[in-house]
Design an enzyme around this catalytic site. Structure first.
Site, PDB file in Angstrom:
ATOM      1  N   LYS A 225       0.877  -1.164   0.000  1.00 15.78           N
ATOM      2  CA  LYS A 225       0.000   0.000   0.000  1.00 15.78           C
ATOM      3  C   LYS A 225       0.919   1.218   0.000  1.00 15.78           C
ATOM      4  CE  LYS A 225      -3.980   1.332   2.866  1.00 15.78           C
ATOM      5  NZ  LYS A 225      -4.805   0.814   3.974  1.00 15.78           N
ATOM      6  N   ASP A 326     -14.103   1.164  10.688  1.00 13.60           N
ATOM      7  CA  ASP A 326     -14.444   1.288   9.261  1.00 13.60           C
ATOM      8  C   ASP A 326     -14.657  -0.098   8.658  1.00 13.60           C
ATOM      9  OD1 ASP A 326     -15.015   2.526   6.880  1.00 13.60           O
ATOM     10  OD2 ASP A 326     -12.926   2.822   6.289  1.00 13.60           O
TER      11      ASP A 326
END
Ligand code: NAG
Length: 496
Positions: A225, A326
């Site tokens: 990432k 989340d």
């Protein structure tokens, strides 16, 4: 060297200015576009040895990734590991670079007999013993004056070879660390060395923070990432959460390394983790329907991951309670064995039970609006109380279960994939639109009546309803859901 850099920079700039039009490159990962790609940056060719075989990678590098100028990070070779070459003409990366010459004593490209293996294993062990004995002696001798220096010695990068013996795979490395170390992952200098010898292969996703790439390290796939430098705080926070001691779990994405490479003017922020080719649960459900067994596996493994995240373990080898904040199908990955791994911990909060405080000041409403619990939408959540965040996670888990159960194939029936509340709010709904539906009208996703006729769907439907209560405290806990689903998996004879 400086002159060489300036010339290279000029070539890059000239190519960008004069070219204007896109550059065509060979691309080893672009089956769909005839093994070619187009870029405003550079063509790149890289050669490395993976499990004894020479591998060639050819890709496009976007202009924004050609930083720092002169020696872009993506164009660097690593001695003995990979030869890399960037160029700025059409199909110029069609060349076959020479494979890197392994450094002396570097056996990872060849095959090893038992004698070499014994030598390689026994050698470092013997050395380590000598070093340790010497260390203990010195330590006792200088005990007081040394207490500070000693910490620094442990972090000395010259110890690299102890961890990075060339025949080790990532799994071995991580296993070593989690059994001998603090259980939080690789030491920082090893993370750095790993991160800097990864070869990026293809982009697999884009998000609000940056991009996700598939990369190769010693022949294995890893996910990388890459955060834009603006997102340094998100990068730091996510790395910090992943390195919470004792976080490693089969159903939480396996963290490998964080690296920030600073060149004075620009910082490249990487987070390296396990790679799962199925991608997110959202992608998976969009492509495939699931069997009853598949549904139970997905649901039970997700509950196990969340239960581990939420759980506080006391003691020196313990872990704090963590709330995700989340949770959604796009932030859960599906592994090859059909189990889930919870990912994207960038918004998570940790609970310090001794002082009963939360480790960062939680801002009111973060996360994805569609998955926000009613108390988050109408701002009645008690943010001083850590358990409120866990209850909000459970509400989101219930929505994820609904997405999974709809795709369950029973007697030939399954429904198409839909996001929760697809029939009640527009795509990309505002908080206000969500609040009207979830808080004012108290609506929830529809649980069809026919689910009652199948035991597993009946149980799943019941769990969902008990995850969706308006009162957070009345909802099930992750541990309770895990127990209910474990029982169901036994009754339905599902092999986990
Ligand atoms: C690179 O692409 C060109 C044009 O499509 C092709 O002729 C050439 O064979 C390719 N080179 C390699 C090594 O695949």
């Amino acid at each position: 060297m400086a002159l060489y850099q300036i010339v290279l920079t000029l070539v890059v700039l000239l190519a960008l200015v004069a070219g204007g039009s896109a550059l065509q490159c060979n691309c080893t990962n672009c089956e769909r576009t005839g093994f070619e790609c187009e870029t405003d940056g550079a063509c790149m060719a890289s050669t490395f040895i993976s499990q004894g075989k020479e591998e060639h990678v050819r890709i496009c590098i976007a202009r924004e990734h050609l930083v720092p100028p002169g020696q872009p990070f993506y164009c660097l070779s690593a001695e003995g590991l990979l030869n890399t070459h960037c160029c700025y003409e059409d199909y110029c990366n069609s060349v076959d670079l020479k494979a890197p010459v392994p450094r002396k004593g570097d056996g990872w490209s060849g095959t090893w007999g038992p004698v070499e293996l014994v030598a390689v294993i026994a050698g470092p062990v013997f050395l380590m013993c000598v070093v340790l004995m010497g260390g203990v002696f010195l330590f006792q001798y200088h005990q007081r004056a040394y207490s500070h220096r000693q910490r620094l010695d442990v972090e000395d990068p010259s110890c690299d070879h102890l961890y990075l013996a060339k025949d080790k795979t990532l799994q071995d490395l991580i296993y070593d660390m989690s059994t001998s170390g603090s259980g939080s992952g690789l030491p920082l200098f090893v993370q750095r060395t790993v991160a800097r010898t990864i070869v990026l292969q293809e982009i697999i996703g884009k998000g609000r923070f940056g991009e996700v790439w598939r990369g190769k390290w010693r022949g294995g796939d890893v996910a990388v990432k890459i955060f834009s430098s603006r997102e340094e705080r998100s990068w730091f926070r996510e790395a910090e959460i992943y390195q919470t001691i004792m976080l490693r779990h089969d159903n939480i994405l396996g963290f490998i390394a964080a690296d920030n490479k600073d060149n004075g003017t620009w910082t490249q922020l990487w987070l390296v983790s396990d790679y799962h080719e199925h991608g997110s649960l959202f992608d998976y459900l969009n492509h495939y329907s699931v069997t009853i067994e598949g549904m139970i596996k997905l649901a039970l493994s997700a509950a196990s991951g969340l239960a581990h995240l939420h759980m506080e373990i006391l003691g020196t080898q313990g872990k704090p309670g963590i709330a995700h904040r989340d949770l959604k199908s796009k932030n859960i990955l599906v592994k090859k064995n059909g189990m889930c791994a919870i990912a994207d911990l960038g918004l998570a909060v940790r609970h310090e039970s001794i002082t009963d405080t939360i480790d960062i000041a939680p801002n009111q409403r973060v996360g994805t609006k569609r998955y926000m619990a009613p108390e988050v939408l109408d701002e009645t959540i008690n943010m001083k109380h850590f358990d409120s965040f866990k209850c909000a996670d459970i509400y989101a888990l219930g929505l994820v279960y609904w997405e999974v159960a709809r795709r369950c194939n029973t007697g030939g029936i399954h429904e198409e994939y839909q996001l929760p509340y697809f029939d009640l709010v527009p795509s990309d709904p505002s908080i206000e639109e969500m609040r009207k539906v979830v808080c004012d009208q108290r609506l929830r996703p529809n649980v069809p009546n026919w689910w009652q006729s199948y035991e597993s769907l009946r149980v799943m439907g019941k769990i969902m309803r008990e995850c969706w209560y308006a009162n957070g405290a009345a909802r099930l806990t992750a541990l309770r859901i895990k127990k209910t689903l474990s029982q169901l998996s036994v009754d339905e004879d599902v092999k986990m």
